[in-house]
Design a protein around this motif. Sequence first.
Motif, PDB file in Angstrom:
ATOM      1  N   ARG A  23       0.913  -1.227   0.106  1.00 63.19           N
ATOM      2  CA  ARG A  23      -0.184  -0.085  -0.029  1.00 63.19           C
ATOM      3  C   ARG A  23       0.861   1.197   0.093  1.00 63.19           C
ATOM      4  NH1 ARG A  23      -2.681  -1.685   4.671  1.00 63.19           N
ATOM      5  NH2 ARG A  23      -3.534  -3.664   4.230  1.00 63.19           N
ATOM      6  N   ALA A  24       2.115   1.302   0.684  1.00 58.77           N
ATOM      7  CA  ALA A  24       2.788   2.544   0.785  1.00 58.77           C
ATOM      8  C   ALA A  24       3.227   2.543  -0.507  1.00 58.77           C
ATOM      9  CB  ALA A  24       3.874   2.362   1.838  1.00 58.77           C
ATOM     10  N   ALA A  25       3.522   1.416  -1.450  1.00 60.76           N
ATOM     11  CA  ALA A  25       4.142   1.973  -2.858  1.00 60.76           C
ATOM     12  C   ALA A  25       3.109   2.465  -3.874  1.00 60.76           C
ATOM     13  CB  ALA A  25       4.650   0.689  -3.337  1.00 60.76           C
ATOM     14  N   GLY A  26       2.019   2.508  -3.518  1.00 60.91           N
ATOM     15  CA  GLY A  26       0.588   3.083  -4.177  1.00 60.91           C
ATOM     16  C   GLY A  26      -0.270   2.193  -4.751  1.00 60.91           C
ATOM     17  N   ALA A  27      -0.216   0.920  -4.341  1.00 62.56           N
ATOM     18  CA  ALA A  27      -1.331  -0.168  -4.804  1.00 62.56           C
ATOM     19  C   ALA A  27      -2.739   0.318  -4.209  1.00 62.56           C
ATOM     20  CB  ALA A  27      -0.998  -1.382  -3.999  1.00 62.56           C
ATOM     21  N   THR A  28      -3.601   0.053  -5.289  1.00 60.32           N
ATOM     22  CA  THR A  28      -5.000   0.344  -5.024  1.00 60.32           C
ATOM     23  C   THR A  28      -5.621  -0.846  -4.753  1.00 60.32           C
ATOM     24  OG1 THR A  28      -5.350  -0.012  -7.321  1.00 60.32           O
ATOM     25  CG2 THR A  28      -4.857   2.224  -6.383  1.00 60.32           C
ATOM     26  N   ASP A  29      -5.006  -2.046  -4.980  1.00 61.39           N
ATOM     27  CA  ASP A  29      -5.809  -3.328  -4.471  1.00 61.39           C
ATOM     28  C   ASP A  29      -4.487  -4.054  -4.129  1.00 61.39           C
ATOM     29  OD1 ASP A  29      -7.655  -5.177  -4.082  1.00 61.39           O
ATOM     30  OD2 ASP A  29      -7.755  -5.649  -6.248  1.00 61.39           O
ATOM     31  N   ARG A  52      -0.660  -7.308  -6.778  1.00 61.08           N
ATOM     32  CA  ARG A  52      -1.188  -5.480  -6.489  1.00 61.08           C
ATOM     33  C   ARG A  52      -1.533  -4.893  -7.773  1.00 61.08           C
ATOM     34  NH1 ARG A  52       5.200  -4.765  -4.841  1.00 61.08           N
ATOM     35  NH2 ARG A  52       4.583  -6.930  -4.478  1.00 61.08           N
ATOM     36  N   ALA A  53      -2.283  -3.783  -7.753  1.00 58.96           N
ATOM     37  CA  ALA A  53      -2.649  -3.129  -8.892  1.00 58.96           C
ATOM     38  C   ALA A  53      -2.147  -1.619  -8.389  1.00 58.96           C
ATOM     39  CB  ALA A  53      -4.290  -3.060  -8.715  1.00 58.96           C
ATOM     40  N   LEU A  54      -1.538  -1.288  -9.382  1.00 60.16           N
ATOM     41  CA  LEU A  54      -0.719   0.203  -9.407  1.00 60.16           C
ATOM     42  C   LEU A  54      -1.083   0.951 -10.304  1.00 60.16           C
ATOM     43  CD1 LEU A  54       2.832  -1.027  -8.630  1.00 60.16           C
ATOM     44  CD2 LEU A  54       1.468  -0.193  -7.077  1.00 60.16           C
ATOM     45  N   PRO A  55      -1.360   2.402 -10.252  1.00 58.51           N
ATOM     46  CA  PRO A  55      -1.802   3.162 -11.088  1.00 58.51           C
ATOM     47  C   PRO A  55      -0.528   3.188 -12.063  1.00 58.51           C
ATOM     48  CG  PRO A  55      -1.619   4.129  -9.131  1.00 58.51           C
ATOM     49  CD  PRO A  55      -1.419   2.941  -8.720  1.00 58.51           C
ATOM     50  N   ALA A  56      -0.978   3.351 -13.569  1.00 57.73           N
ATOM     51  CA  ALA A  56      -0.137   3.489 -14.531  1.00 57.73           C
ATOM     52  C   ALA A  56       0.796   4.563 -14.603  1.00 57.73           C
ATOM     53  CB  ALA A  56      -0.801   3.096 -16.047  1.00 57.73           C
ATOM     54  N   PHE A 107       1.040   0.005 -23.740  1.00 57.94           N
ATOM     55  CA  PHE A 107       1.233  -1.248 -23.454  1.00 57.94           C
ATOM     56  C   PHE A 107       1.005  -2.002 -22.105  1.00 57.94           C
ATOM     57  CE2 PHE A 107       4.965   0.379 -26.198  1.00 57.94           C
ATOM     58  CZ  PHE A 107       4.712  -0.709 -27.356  1.00 57.94           C
ATOM     59  N   VAL A 108       0.476  -1.195 -21.144  1.00 56.66           N
ATOM     60  CA  VAL A 108      -0.174  -1.607 -19.915  1.00 56.66           C
ATOM     61  C   VAL A 108      -1.505  -1.221 -19.412  1.00 56.66           C
ATOM     62  CG1 VAL A 108       2.295  -1.932 -18.966  1.00 56.66           C
ATOM     63  CG2 VAL A 108       0.910   0.119 -18.601  1.00 56.66           C
ATOM     64  N   GLY A 109      -2.020  -0.298 -20.375  1.00 58.59           N
ATOM     65  CA  GLY A 109      -3.441   0.085 -19.635  1.00 58.59           C
ATOM     66  C   GLY A 109      -3.349   1.017 -18.656  1.00 58.59           C
ATOM     67  N   SER A 110      -4.469   1.503 -17.969  1.00 53.28           N
ATOM     68  CA  SER A 110      -4.620   2.584 -16.959  1.00 53.28           C
ATOM     69  C   SER A 110      -4.133   1.976 -15.648  1.00 53.28           C
ATOM     70  CB  SER A 110      -6.040   2.694 -16.866  1.00 53.28           C
ATOM     71  OG  SER A 110      -6.859   1.467 -16.304  1.00 53.28           O
ATOM     72  N   ARG A 111      -3.765   0.647 -15.533  1.00 50.88           N
ATOM     73  CA  ARG A 111      -3.248   0.246 -14.033  1.00 50.88           C
ATOM     74  C   ARG A 111      -2.078  -0.793 -14.453  1.00 50.88           C
ATOM     75  NH1 ARG A 111      -7.600  -3.337 -10.511  1.00 50.88           N
ATOM     76  NH2 ARG A 111      -6.830  -5.027 -11.103  1.00 50.88           N
ATOM     77  N   ILE A 112      -1.357  -0.980 -13.516  1.00 45.22           N
ATOM     78  CA  ILE A 112      -0.537  -2.463 -13.666  1.00 45.22           C
ATOM     79  C   ILE A 112      -0.747  -3.375 -12.649  1.00 45.22           C
ATOM     80  CG2 ILE A 112       2.070  -2.778 -13.620  1.00 45.22           C
ATOM     81  CD1 ILE A 112       2.411   0.355 -13.839  1.00 45.22           C
ATOM     82  N   ASP A 113      -0.953  -4.513 -13.230  1.00 44.28           N
ATOM     83  CA  ASP A 113      -1.189  -5.471 -12.352  1.00 44.28           C
ATOM     84  C   ASP A 113       0.079  -6.320 -11.996  1.00 44.28           C
ATOM     85  OD1 ASP A 113      -3.964  -5.093 -11.583  1.00 44.28           O
ATOM     86  OD2 ASP A 113      -4.327  -5.899 -13.882  1.00 44.28           O
ATOM     87  N   VAL A 114       0.776  -6.353 -10.773  1.00 44.79           N
ATOM     88  CA  VAL A 114       1.837  -6.837 -10.378  1.00 44.79           C
ATOM     89  C   VAL A 114       1.598  -8.301  -9.598  1.00 44.79           C
ATOM     90  CG1 VAL A 114       4.339  -6.330  -9.489  1.00 44.79           C
ATOM     91  CG2 VAL A 114       3.045  -4.596 -10.577  1.00 44.79           C
ATOM     92  N   ARG A 115       2.605  -8.937  -9.884  1.00 44.32           N
ATOM     93  CA  ARG A 115       2.591 -10.359  -8.981  1.00 44.32           C
ATOM     94  C   ARG A 115       3.972 -10.641  -8.620  1.00 44.32           C
ATOM     95  NH1 ARG A 115       3.607 -15.812 -10.522  1.00 44.32           N
ATOM     96  NH2 ARG A 115       2.713 -17.383  -8.793  1.00 44.32           N
ATOM     97  N   GLN A 116       4.314 -10.862  -7.329  1.00 48.17           N
ATOM     98  CA  GLN A 116       5.379 -10.941  -7.068  1.00 48.17           C
ATOM     99  C   GLN A 116       5.582 -12.274  -6.092  1.00 48.17           C
ATOM    100  OE1 GLN A 116       7.507  -7.663  -5.221  1.00 48.17           O
ATOM    101  NE2 GLN A 116       9.038  -8.764  -4.144  1.00 48.17           N
ATOM    102  N   VAL A 117       6.705 -12.894  -6.348  1.00 47.86           N
ATOM    103  CA  VAL A 117       6.744 -14.228  -5.483  1.00 47.86           C
ATOM    104  C   VAL A 117       8.132 -14.290  -5.086  1.00 47.86           C
ATOM    105  CG1 VAL A 117       6.817 -16.711  -5.365  1.00 47.86           C
ATOM    106  CG2 VAL A 117       5.168 -15.627  -6.854  1.00 47.86           C
TER     107      VAL A 117
END
Length: 177
Positions: A31-37, A56-60, A70-80
């Motif tokens: 959340r501190a990195a700006g994730a909306t979800d 996480r979903a981040l604003p683009a 190339f990524v749309g209005s938001r960036i959906d990131v998966r981290q493992v």
Amino acid sequence: MRLTLTVDIPTDAHAAARLLADPDFVRETVRAAGATDEQVDVTGSPDAAFTVTSRRALPADQIPAHLRGFVGSRIDVRQVDAWEAPSHDGTRVGTVVVEIAGAPVRLTGRTTLAPAGPGTTTATYDGDLKAAIPLFGSAVEQAAAGAIRSAVAMTTDVARRRLAEAPRTGDEKDTAP
């Protein structure tokens, strides 16, 4: 492109692993990195091997305007982050994978968590960031690297705040009459 990031966590390696394996800590960092979800799953134990998967979903807006197509209005990131069991001093190694859904962008690499002095632990992320986009791959990699750097840097800030707020334990004396 090669990407190496270092994060200092102001506590010993065993406590740093407990933080990194705490779903609430991971959510707060995301959340501190700006994730909306966000969604966080942790398997295993910080006393042994453990894996943290976050989505996480981040604003683009972190991506330059001419590349947002190339990524749309938001960036959906998966981290493992998959951490192996620690050595006696808390040092551990692992792997990291960061993927951006809907865009051919991926970071794969190794991680290290190691004592860096009294009360400090360093987490190092070292990997290859690749964007398989003709003509614009390098620009997308640079933009993604900036977003990843910002997100990883939040780990130190959130850890400092968390540790400062944590109840103190140890040698405090009871001052009650």
